[in-house]
Design a protein around this motif. Structure first.
Motif, PDB file in Angstrom:
ATOM      1  N   LYS A  25      -2.548  12.129  -7.114  1.00 59.02           N
ATOM      2  CA  LYS A  25      -3.023  11.087  -8.021  1.00 59.02           C
ATOM      3  C   LYS A  25      -1.993   9.965  -8.095  1.00 59.02           C
ATOM      4  O   LYS A  25      -0.823  10.208  -8.387  1.00 59.02           O
ATOM      5  CB  LYS A  25      -3.264  11.665  -9.421  1.00 59.02           C
ATOM      6  CG  LYS A  25      -3.984  10.707 -10.349  1.00 59.02           C
ATOM      7  CD  LYS A  25      -4.372  11.387 -11.654  1.00 59.02           C
ATOM      8  CE  LYS A  25      -3.198  11.485 -12.576  1.00 59.02           C
ATOM      9  NZ  LYS A  25      -3.581  12.021 -13.900  1.00 59.02           N
ATOM     10  N   GLY A  26      -2.416   8.743  -7.781  1.00 57.92           N
ATOM     11  CA  GLY A  26      -1.493   7.617  -7.821  1.00 57.92           C
ATOM     12  C   GLY A  26      -2.232   6.307  -7.635  1.00 57.92           C
ATOM     13  O   GLY A  26      -3.343   6.273  -7.107  1.00 57.92           O
ATOM     14  N   MET A  27      -1.606   5.244  -8.055  1.00 54.44           N
ATOM     15  CA  MET A  27      -2.166   3.906  -7.936  1.00 54.44           C
ATOM     16  C   MET A  27      -2.479   3.581  -6.470  1.00 54.44           C
ATOM     17  O   MET A  27      -1.853   4.119  -5.549  1.00 54.44           O
ATOM     18  CB  MET A  27      -1.143   2.900  -8.492  1.00 54.44           C
ATOM     19  CG  MET A  27      -1.579   1.471  -8.580  1.00 54.44           C
ATOM     20  SD  MET A  27      -0.213   0.440  -9.186  1.00 54.44           S
ATOM     21  CE  MET A  27       0.812   0.369  -7.700  1.00 54.44           C
ATOM     22  N   ARG A  28      -3.435   2.708  -6.251  1.00 53.54           N
ATOM     23  CA  ARG A  28      -3.719   2.262  -4.889  1.00 53.54           C
ATOM     24  C   ARG A  28      -2.458   1.685  -4.239  1.00 53.54           C
ATOM     25  O   ARG A  28      -1.658   1.029  -4.888  1.00 53.54           O
ATOM     26  CB  ARG A  28      -4.814   1.193  -4.881  1.00 53.54           C
ATOM     27  CG  ARG A  28      -6.204   1.743  -5.187  1.00 53.54           C
ATOM     28  CD  ARG A  28      -7.248   0.649  -5.014  1.00 53.54           C
ATOM     29  NE  ARG A  28      -8.547   1.076  -5.528  1.00 53.54           N
ATOM     30  CZ  ARG A  28      -9.475   1.708  -4.812  1.00 53.54           C
ATOM     31  NH1 ARG A  28      -9.229   1.994  -3.555  1.00 53.54           N
ATOM     32  NH2 ARG A  28     -10.633   2.056  -5.355  1.00 53.54           N
ATOM     33  N   ARG A  29      -2.309   1.955  -2.947  1.00 50.90           N
ATOM     34  CA  ARG A  29      -1.237   1.419  -2.099  1.00 50.90           C
ATOM     35  C   ARG A  29       0.139   2.043  -2.353  1.00 50.90           C
ATOM     36  O   ARG A  29       1.143   1.509  -1.915  1.00 50.90           O
ATOM     37  CB  ARG A  29      -1.121  -0.115  -2.247  1.00 50.90           C
ATOM     38  CG  ARG A  29      -2.392  -0.864  -1.856  1.00 50.90           C
ATOM     39  CD  ARG A  29      -2.658  -0.758  -0.363  1.00 50.90           C
ATOM     40  NE  ARG A  29      -3.931  -1.363  -0.006  1.00 50.90           N
ATOM     41  CZ  ARG A  29      -5.082  -0.718   0.124  1.00 50.90           C
ATOM     42  NH1 ARG A  29      -5.115   0.591  -0.065  1.00 50.90           N
ATOM     43  NH2 ARG A  29      -6.183  -1.338   0.451  1.00 50.90           N
ATOM     44  N   VAL A  30       0.171   3.200  -3.053  1.00 53.64           N
ATOM     45  CA  VAL A  30       1.478   3.854  -3.208  1.00 53.64           C
ATOM     46  C   VAL A  30       1.777   4.777  -2.036  1.00 53.64           C
ATOM     47  O   VAL A  30       2.873   5.356  -1.968  1.00 53.64           O
ATOM     48  CB  VAL A  30       1.594   4.638  -4.540  1.00 53.64           C
ATOM     49  CG1 VAL A  30       1.569   3.699  -5.725  1.00 53.64           C
ATOM     50  CG2 VAL A  30       0.531   5.715  -4.649  1.00 53.64           C
ATOM     51  N   GLY A  31       0.810   4.948  -1.104  1.00 55.45           N
ATOM     52  CA  GLY A  31       1.088   5.713   0.107  1.00 55.45           C
ATOM     53  C   GLY A  31       0.388   7.055   0.196  1.00 55.45           C
ATOM     54  O   GLY A  31       0.749   7.890   1.035  1.00 55.45           O
ATOM     55  N   LYS A  32      -0.642   7.273  -0.607  1.00 55.49           N
ATOM     56  CA  LYS A  32      -1.346   8.566  -0.573  1.00 55.49           C
ATOM     57  C   LYS A  32      -1.987   8.825   0.790  1.00 55.49           C
ATOM     58  O   LYS A  32      -1.946   9.940   1.310  1.00 55.49           O
ATOM     59  CB  LYS A  32      -2.414   8.611  -1.681  1.00 55.49           C
ATOM     60  CG  LYS A  32      -1.876   8.403  -3.086  1.00 55.49           C
ATOM     61  CD  LYS A  32      -2.942   8.610  -4.150  1.00 55.49           C
ATOM     62  CE  LYS A  32      -4.108   7.627  -4.045  1.00 55.49           C
ATOM     63  NZ  LYS A  32      -3.705   6.227  -4.260  1.00 55.49           N
ATOM     64  N   SER A  33      -2.586   7.785   1.383  1.00 57.41           N
ATOM     65  CA  SER A  33      -3.250   7.948   2.689  1.00 57.41           C
ATOM     66  C   SER A  33      -2.255   8.372   3.757  1.00 57.41           C
ATOM     67  O   SER A  33      -2.538   9.264   4.577  1.00 57.41           O
ATOM     68  CB  SER A  33      -3.934   6.647   3.116  1.00 57.41           C
ATOM     69  OG  SER A  33      -4.873   6.228   2.161  1.00 57.41           O
ATOM     70  N   VAL A  34      -1.094   7.748   3.773  1.00 56.48           N
ATOM     71  CA  VAL A  34      -0.089   8.077   4.780  1.00 56.48           C
ATOM     72  C   VAL A  34       0.439   9.494   4.568  1.00 56.48           C
ATOM     73  O   VAL A  34       0.677  10.236   5.529  1.00 56.48           O
ATOM     74  CB  VAL A  34       1.062   7.049   4.766  1.00 56.48           C
ATOM     75  CG1 VAL A  34       2.198   7.489   5.683  1.00 56.48           C
ATOM     76  CG2 VAL A  34       0.539   5.680   5.197  1.00 56.48           C
ATOM     77  N   ILE A  35       0.618   9.891   3.309  1.00 58.52           N
ATOM     78  CA  ILE A  35       1.054  11.263   3.028  1.00 58.52           C
ATOM     79  C   ILE A  35       0.039  12.243   3.602  1.00 58.52           C
ATOM     80  O   ILE A  35       0.401  13.256   4.223  1.00 58.52           O
ATOM     81  CB  ILE A  35       1.243  11.470   1.514  1.00 58.52           C
ATOM     82  CG1 ILE A  35       2.467  10.676   1.027  1.00 58.52           C
ATOM     83  CG2 ILE A  35       1.408  12.958   1.181  1.00 58.52           C
ATOM     84  CD1 ILE A  35       2.577  10.569  -0.484  1.00 58.52           C
ATOM     85  N   MET A  36      -1.252  11.951   3.426  1.00 61.13           N
ATOM     86  CA  MET A  36      -2.280  12.826   3.992  1.00 61.13           C
ATOM     87  C   MET A  36      -2.213  12.857   5.522  1.00 61.13           C
ATOM     88  O   MET A  36      -2.330  13.921   6.146  1.00 61.13           O
ATOM     89  CB  MET A  36      -3.667  12.347   3.546  1.00 61.13           C
ATOM     90  CG  MET A  36      -4.028  12.739   2.128  1.00 61.13           C
ATOM     91  SD  MET A  36      -5.793  12.459   1.843  1.00 61.13           S
ATOM     92  CE  MET A  36      -6.029  13.382   0.324  1.00 61.13           C
ATOM     93  N   ARG A  37      -2.016  11.701   6.131  1.00 61.22           N
ATOM     94  CA  ARG A  37      -1.957  11.655   7.592  1.00 61.22           C
ATOM     95  C   ARG A  37      -0.710  12.368   8.124  1.00 61.22           C
ATOM     96  O   ARG A  37      -0.751  13.021   9.169  1.00 61.22           O
ATOM     97  CB  ARG A  37      -2.008  10.195   8.052  1.00 61.22           C
ATOM     98  CG  ARG A  37      -3.427   9.612   7.896  1.00 61.22           C
ATOM     99  CD  ARG A  37      -3.439   8.121   7.709  1.00 61.22           C
ATOM    100  NE  ARG A  37      -2.806   7.397   8.790  1.00 61.22           N
ATOM    101  CZ  ARG A  37      -2.481   6.108   8.712  1.00 61.22           C
ATOM    102  NH1 ARG A  37      -2.724   5.430   7.603  1.00 61.22           N
ATOM    103  NH2 ARG A  37      -1.924   5.503   9.733  1.00 61.22           N
TER     104      ARG A  37
END
Length: 435
Positions: free
Chosen positions: A33-45
């Motif tokens: 859970k985090g604000m948009r553009r804090v890097g959640k997508s990259v962490i998943m990748r």
């Protein structure tokens, strides 16, 4: 295609990857859970890369990013469930065609599957599909979202405790330096005090969103990027989602909140300010708007706590920003706001370290932060400089009034101030951030 994600320009954020991996292959939903553009997508990748490195086939990993139009057809929980079932069914068929019946059976028996869904709140009723994934054993689930209300009471009931929440924050200063070092030719380290101080000025000015490290380091480019991120959050996650009709009042409220970072903020005070500007609105409207902004994870509110009376003081919260760079993209960087900005940075650092934070009040004097974690407690004052006796007395004197034995600390930009005074520690801010 989940065979390999393109994460070459990015730096591993090990704290988050380790937190997820501690629960991989366990029957709990991992919630980033985090604000948009804090890097959640990259962490998943990056997580996908680690799974593949451990021998998991790309066909056994389903990654859905709801910010991509590729997945636009997944509108509700039924679409999501069907998509996942079809994906793994087709993957199993491909696997079977490439093997003998015996080896395919053995492969299927030992096969682990993974479902990763980015910005899951864009899927209506997603909770029902996720609960079904668990019930049916369809795959190990990792989801992300950019709304504070992501874990609704409905989800909590459906999963009955079978989830773990992992908050994702903008880069800490230590992470910021890792990104800066990775960007430099040859990955030269930023290891001298002068270099760290210079990079801290960049951090103070541009904030901690990972995306800024993919752009030229100048005001025009970075502030334009930050303003675009802010507008996306405000219009997509707040104005559109909550059907706000008077966007001009909402915009003025956001500017007010950004302008008063680190200050005590009440809906009544904001309403009075609007009235002085001949803007008509109600306290209830302001309370609603603030709750919407908070839900988008743009801001955090820290409650005030009466240290002697041992009680929370209601309606007198302090507002801090999830990322100070977004503020500068909106209203520009102002040197005179330095004390509030430094407070904001320490607040986010403590939060990233897992502390629950409140603002202390003792004898009508303020203690910037009470930071608590399990049986640990710290009292912290933050200021730019201790260049006068009045400043020293204010920062250390307030802490001296607290008579318990928990750690007390003043953090400032004074590099050569003594390490302690009357039992109260002093830390140079950059050293504190790099601990």
């Amino acid at each position: 295609d989940n065979s390999r994600s393109d994460t070459a320009p990015f730096v591993d954020r090990e704290r988050y990857l380790s937190a997820i991996e501690a629960f991989i292959d366990r029957p709990v939903v991992k919630v980033l859970k985090g604000m948009r553009r804090v890097g959640k997508s990259v962490i998943m990748r990056l997580l996908i890369e680690r799974l593949i490195d451990r021998g998991v086939s790309g066909a056994n990993i389903l990654y859905i990013n709801k910010e991509s139009l590729v997945f636009d057809a997944i509108r509700d929980y039924r679409d999501l469930y069907r998509y996942a079932v079809d994906y793994f069914k087709n993957g199993a068929a491909r696997g079977a065609s490439a093997t003998t019946a015996t080896s395919a059976s053995a492969s299927a028996a030992g096969r682990r599957t993974y479902i990763l869904i980015d910005e899951v709140q864009e899927i209506e009723g997603w909770e029902r599909a996720v609960a079904s994934f668990l019930a049916d054993g369809l795959g190990d689930v990792v989801i992300s979202g950019s709304n504070a209300g992501l874990l609704s009471s409905e989800l909590a009931t459906l999963l009955s405790g079978r989830y773990v929440e992992i908050p994702v924050y903008p880069l800490t200063f230590r992470e910021f330096l890792s990104f800066r070092n990775a960007k430099r030719d040859g990955g030269d380290r930023t290891d001298t005090a002068a270099e760290a101080e210079n990079e801290f000025k960049n951090y103070l000015r541009y904030g901690g969103l990972p995306g800024i490290h993919q752009l030229p380091a100048n005001d025009d480019v970075l502030f334009s990027y930050l303003n675009a991120v802010l507008n996306t959050i405000l219009y997509k996650d707040v104005i559109t989602r909550h059907k706000i009709r008077d966007a001009s009042i909402f915009d003025k409220l956001v500017r007010y909140l950004f302008d008063n970072v680190g200050n005590i903020t009440t809906a009544k005070r904001i309403a009075d300010y609007f009235k002085s500007q001949r803007i008509r609105t109600s306290v209830d409207t302001i309370l609603n708007y603030i709750s919407y902004v908070e839900a988008s994870l743009l801001i955090d509110k820290a409650p005030r706590y009466d240290i002697k009376g041992k009680r929370l003081l209601e309606f007198f919260d302090k507002v801090f920003l999830n990322d100070i760079g977004l503020r500068h993209g909106l209203i520009g960087y102002r040197e005179e706001d330095i004390n509030g900005l430094l407070e904001n940075i320490v607040f986010k650092e403590l939060q990233a370290r897992g502390y629950k934070i409140s603002i202390g009040v003792i004898d009508q004097l303020e203690i910037d932060f009470i930071a608590e974690k399990q049986n640990e407690k710290k009292y912290i004052q933050v200021c730019y400089g201790l260049g006068s006796e009045a400043a020293i007395e204010r920062e250390f004197g307030n802490l001296e009034k607290i008579k318990d034995n928990y750690e007390k600390m003043v953090i400032s930009m004074d590099r050569f101030f003594p390490a302690e005074r009357n039992g109260i520690l002093h830390r140079y801010l950059i050293d504190f951030l790099l601990e």
